[in-house]
Enzyme design. Structure first.
Site, short mmCIF file in Angstrom:
data_model
loop_
_atom_site.label_atom_id
_atom_site.label_comp_id
_atom_site.label_asym_id
_atom_site.label_seq_id
_atom_site.Cartn_x
_atom_site.Cartn_y
_atom_site.Cartn_z
N ASP A 1 -5.83 2.65 -1.19
CA ASP A 1 -6.53 3.66 -0.18
C ASP A 1 -6.55 5.05 -1.26
O ASP A 1 -5.61 5.91 -1.57
CB ASP A 1 -5.66 3.58 0.85
N GLU B 1 1.34 -1.05 0.38
CA GLU B 1 0.11 0.12 0.19
C GLU B 1 0.47 1.26 0.05
O GLU B 1 1.61 1.47 0.98
CB GLU B 1 -1.09 -0.06 1.05
N GLU C 1 -11.18 2.80 6.38
CA GLU C 1 -10.57 3.25 7.41
C GLU C 1 -10.16 4.81 7.97
O GLU C 1 -9.19 5.54 6.75
CB GLU C 1 -9.05 2.62 6.41
N GLN D 1 -9.80 1.12 -0.29
CA GLN D 1 -10.05 1.78 1.14
C GLN D 1 -10.77 2.86 1.27
O GLN D 1 -9.59 3.99 0.34
CB GLN D 1 -8.59 1.52 2.46
#
Length: 261
Positions: free
Chosen positions: A178, A143, A240, A204
């Site tokens: 993300d 990530e 998240e 996310q």
């Protein structure tokens, strides 16, 4: 339509960790993720999942000494044996919890470190992890994380992550997209989702810039969810974010999607 997983490291902090599973299920979540499970026996967490009808979507492999500020060790030279031991533990937990995604954190590399050496170690560790995980049907994730929140983090850009993925060439190595981190570092999320979709293994969300609920801030998440649906993504979308107030009170954004489900 999008399927959402509650991130129990950031959400439901009104409860002890093991009680967050029931709280998430009561609010309509069908899956959960979190940073690390290793403070609790895997069987105990599995029982919480089963009791509440929840799917384990994702967790991270051991990150080194979190309390001392370490945020992963995959790119840290000299820590290769520790990385392998930790990743083996992650696979043991995944076998019990049932998730098919494990995120490997690259780590914070000192400013004076040899970047070429760190990159070589990172690729070596990712290749090892992917090979070890393949036998268990598990996808390894990397990530890109923004360097505003995590200064010095080794991997911060989507294109770099996908270059590394292509270099290693393992079918079960993917990139964790993300939206919060990508918006801070790069922006242009819809274009990057479309460009990189074949290599994306998990998504996310969080509001930008405060990392609160996704209906707060500068991102148009209903539009992005339509983009993600249009691409055919059928995985979980991890929530998240840090609730601005109580977790349940801030879930107004989620209710339309639960009704559609």
């Amino acid at each position: 339509m999008p399927r959402f997983a509650a991130n129990l490291s950031m959400m439901y902090n009104e409860h002890g960790f093991l009680d967050r599973f029931a709280a998430a299920a009561a609010d309509g979540f069908q899956a959960v993720e979190y940073l690390f499970p290793f403070e609790h026996p895997a069987a105990e967490i599995r029982q919480r999942l089963d009791d509440n009808g929840l799917v384990q979507a994702l967790f991270n492999a051991p990150p080194g000494d979190w309390a001392a500020g370490e945020r992963g060790i995959a790119a840290l030279a000299g820590r290769e044996a520790e990385f392998r031991t930790g990743f083996a533990q992650a696979l043991e937990y995944a076998a019990v919890l049932g998730n098919d995604r494990v995120h490997v954190m690259a780590g914070i590399v000192p400013a004076d470190a040899d970047r070429a050496r760190a990159r070589a170690v990172y690729l070596e560790n990712l290749a090892y992890a992917a090979a070890s995980a393949a036998a268990h049907g598990i996808t390894v994730l990397m990530e890109p994380i923004n360097t505003r929140d995590m200064p010095g983090y080794f991997l911060s850009r989507q294109d770099d992550a996908h270059t590394i993925r292509a270099q290693i060439g393992a079918a079960n190595l993917r990139v964790q997209f993300d939206c919060y981190h990508c918006q801070i570092m790069e922006g242009d999320l819809a274009v990057k989702l479309k460009r990189d979709f074949p290599g994306i293994g998990h998504i996310q969300i969080a509001g930008v810039p405060e990392r609160h609920e996704p209906d707060l801030g500068e991102l148009n998440y209903p539009y992005l969810f339509d983009v993600i649906d249009g691409l055919g993504y059928d995985g979980w979308i991890g929530c998240e974010y840090r609730p601005r107030a109580g977790t349940s009170a801030g879930l107004g954004w989620l209710k339309p999607y639960l009704k559609r489900a």
